[in-house]
Design an enzyme around this catalytic site. Structure first.
Site, short mmCIF file in Angstrom:
data_model
loop_
_atom_site.label_atom_id
_atom_site.label_comp_id
_atom_site.label_asym_id
_atom_site.label_seq_id
_atom_site.Cartn_x
_atom_site.Cartn_y
_atom_site.Cartn_z
N ASP A 54 -45.78 -13.57 30.68
CA ASP A 54 -45.63 -13.85 29.25
C ASP A 54 -45.14 -12.54 28.64
O ASP A 54 -45.87 -11.54 28.62
CB ASP A 54 -46.98 -14.25 28.66
CG ASP A 54 -46.91 -14.50 27.17
OD1 ASP A 54 -45.95 -14.03 26.52
OD2 ASP A 54 -47.83 -15.14 26.63
N ASN A 81 -34.44 -11.97 29.07
CA ASN A 81 -33.80 -13.23 28.66
C ASN A 81 -34.74 -14.18 27.93
O ASN A 81 -34.28 -14.99 27.12
CB ASN A 81 -33.23 -13.91 29.92
CG ASN A 81 -32.90 -15.36 29.68
OD1 ASN A 81 -31.87 -15.69 29.08
ND2 ASN A 81 -33.77 -16.27 30.11
N TYR A 146 -35.20 -15.52 13.72
CA TYR A 146 -34.35 -15.40 14.92
C TYR A 146 -33.28 -14.33 14.70
O TYR A 146 -33.04 -13.49 15.56
CB TYR A 146 -33.73 -16.77 15.22
CG TYR A 146 -32.97 -16.85 16.54
CD1 TYR A 146 -33.66 -16.91 17.75
CD2 TYR A 146 -31.58 -16.88 16.57
CE1 TYR A 146 -32.97 -17.01 18.96
CE2 TYR A 146 -30.89 -16.98 17.77
CZ TYR A 146 -31.59 -17.05 18.96
OH TYR A 146 -30.91 -17.15 20.16
N LYS A 150 -33.00 -11.02 17.01
CA LYS A 150 -31.80 -10.84 17.84
C LYS A 150 -30.95 -9.66 17.35
O LYS A 150 -30.30 -8.97 18.13
CB LYS A 150 -30.98 -12.13 17.88
CG LYS A 150 -31.67 -13.27 18.62
CD LYS A 150 -31.90 -12.93 20.09
CE LYS A 150 -32.46 -14.10 20.88
NZ LYS A 150 -32.72 -13.75 22.29
N ILE A 179 -24.85 -22.50 23.93
CA ILE A 179 -24.90 -22.81 25.36
C ILE A 179 -25.79 -24.04 25.55
O ILE A 179 -26.89 -24.11 24.96
CB ILE A 179 -25.48 -21.62 26.17
CG1 ILE A 179 -24.76 -20.29 25.81
CG2 ILE A 179 -25.40 -21.90 27.67
CD1 ILE A 179 -23.27 -20.26 26.07
N THR A 181 -28.49 -25.84 27.05
CA THR A 181 -29.69 -25.53 27.83
C THR A 181 -30.82 -26.42 27.31
O THR A 181 -30.67 -27.05 26.25
CB THR A 181 -30.13 -24.06 27.64
OG1 THR A 181 -30.58 -23.89 26.29
CG2 THR A 181 -29.01 -23.07 27.94
N THR A 184 -31.33 -25.78 23.53
CA THR A 184 -30.43 -26.43 22.56
C THR A 184 -30.48 -27.95 22.68
O THR A 184 -30.30 -28.66 21.68
CB THR A 184 -28.98 -25.92 22.71
OG1 THR A 184 -28.61 -25.94 24.08
CG2 THR A 184 -28.82 -24.52 22.16
#
Ligand code: NAP
Length: 239
Positions: A54, A81, A146, A150, A179, A181, A184
């Site tokens: 984690d 990631n 976010y 980021k 992307i 995944t 998303t």
């Protein structure tokens, strides 16, 4: 075999981009330690070692990096990631949701880089790759926490690159566009269509298309590359 003899730790490896990086890196000869808070959606390739990590936990980071070094003797590449996304605009953002985002998407990267540097400095070599986003350098409405996390990852990467350049450690950020995944896939269809519609290539990217960028930054082919932002976004940020 562009990663022969490289020892790699990937976070958030159980799905999406992290899974694609794990598979490609294993195929390219790396010894990959694939970490996440959950089991992989599909089994990892043979030889990949699964770890629980984690990224918000200082103790778990120490344990994971100690386990990698205990088994493999070194750490050549860290891929930060693991991540979550949320879309609240700032006037609707509660403190708990803010803290959760910062813990996973920003503090997780800080803790990971700190543990990696602890090992890479004595080695005088290493490559750290932090997965940011197009929304780490440009804005869309909402998603305040976010963007905060980021954007921080983008600049934290440059700071670490400059701080440890004399130690043979390279640090770069990767900025994916939309992307396809599990992350998303779980979003509202109209939101996804809007982002793809705003992408010049008019399609979602594939996780492997991010993995190939990470492969370059992990390999010795990028030996003169540090502090850079690798944008892989179907043209989104060029507009
Ligand atoms: P994903 O499929 O959801 O994979 C992310 C993985 O990280 C999941 O297995 C997730 O588990 C795990 N994770 C969440 N919190 C964690 C924690 N505290 N510690 C360790 N692992 C944790 O997402 P993805 O789309 O591949 O995203 C990977 C990275 O790329 C993220 O940093 C994301 O922000 C970034 N990115 C993605 C896109 C995109 O369009 N997909 C675009 C730009 C940037 P759970 O499923 O349980 O949450």
């Amino acid at each position: 075999m562009r990663l022969n003899n490289k020892i790699v730790l990937v976070t958030g490896a159980a799905s999406g981009i992290g899974y694609a990086i794990t598979e490609l890196f294993a195929e390219q000869g790396a010894t990959v330690f694939a970490s996440d808070i959950k089991a992989p959606l599909k089994p990892y390739a043979e030889g990949v070692e699964a770890l629980d990590l984690d990224v918000t936990s200082e103790a778990a980071w120490k344990e994971a990096v100690d386990a990698v070094v205990g088994k493999a003797g070194r750490l050549d590449v860290l891929i930060n990631n693991a991540g979550i996304i949320a879309y609240e605009p700032l006037d609707e953002l509660g403190i708990e949701a803010w803290n959760r985002m910062i813990a996973v998407d920003q503090t997780g990267v800080f803790l990971g880089m700190r543990e990696a540097v602890r090992v890479m400095r004595p080695q005088q070599s290493g490559s750290i790759i932090n997965i940011s986003s197009i929304w780490g350098s440009a804005a869309v409405g909402g998603a305040h926490s976010y963007h905060a996390a980021k954007g921080a990852v983008r600049n934290m990467s440059k700071n670490a690159a400059i701080t440890y350049v004399g130690d043979g450690i390279r640090v770069n950020s990767v900025h994916p566009g939309f992307i396809a995944t599990p992350l998303t896939d779980a979003q509202a269809a109209d939101l996804n269509e809007a982002t793809i519609g705003a992408t010049p290539m008019k399609r979602a990217g594939r996780p492997e298309e991010i993995a190939y960028g990470a492969l370059f930054l992990a390999s010795d082919e990028s030996s003169y590359v540090t502090g850079t932002e690798l944008v892989i976004d179907g043209g989104y940020l060029a507009q």
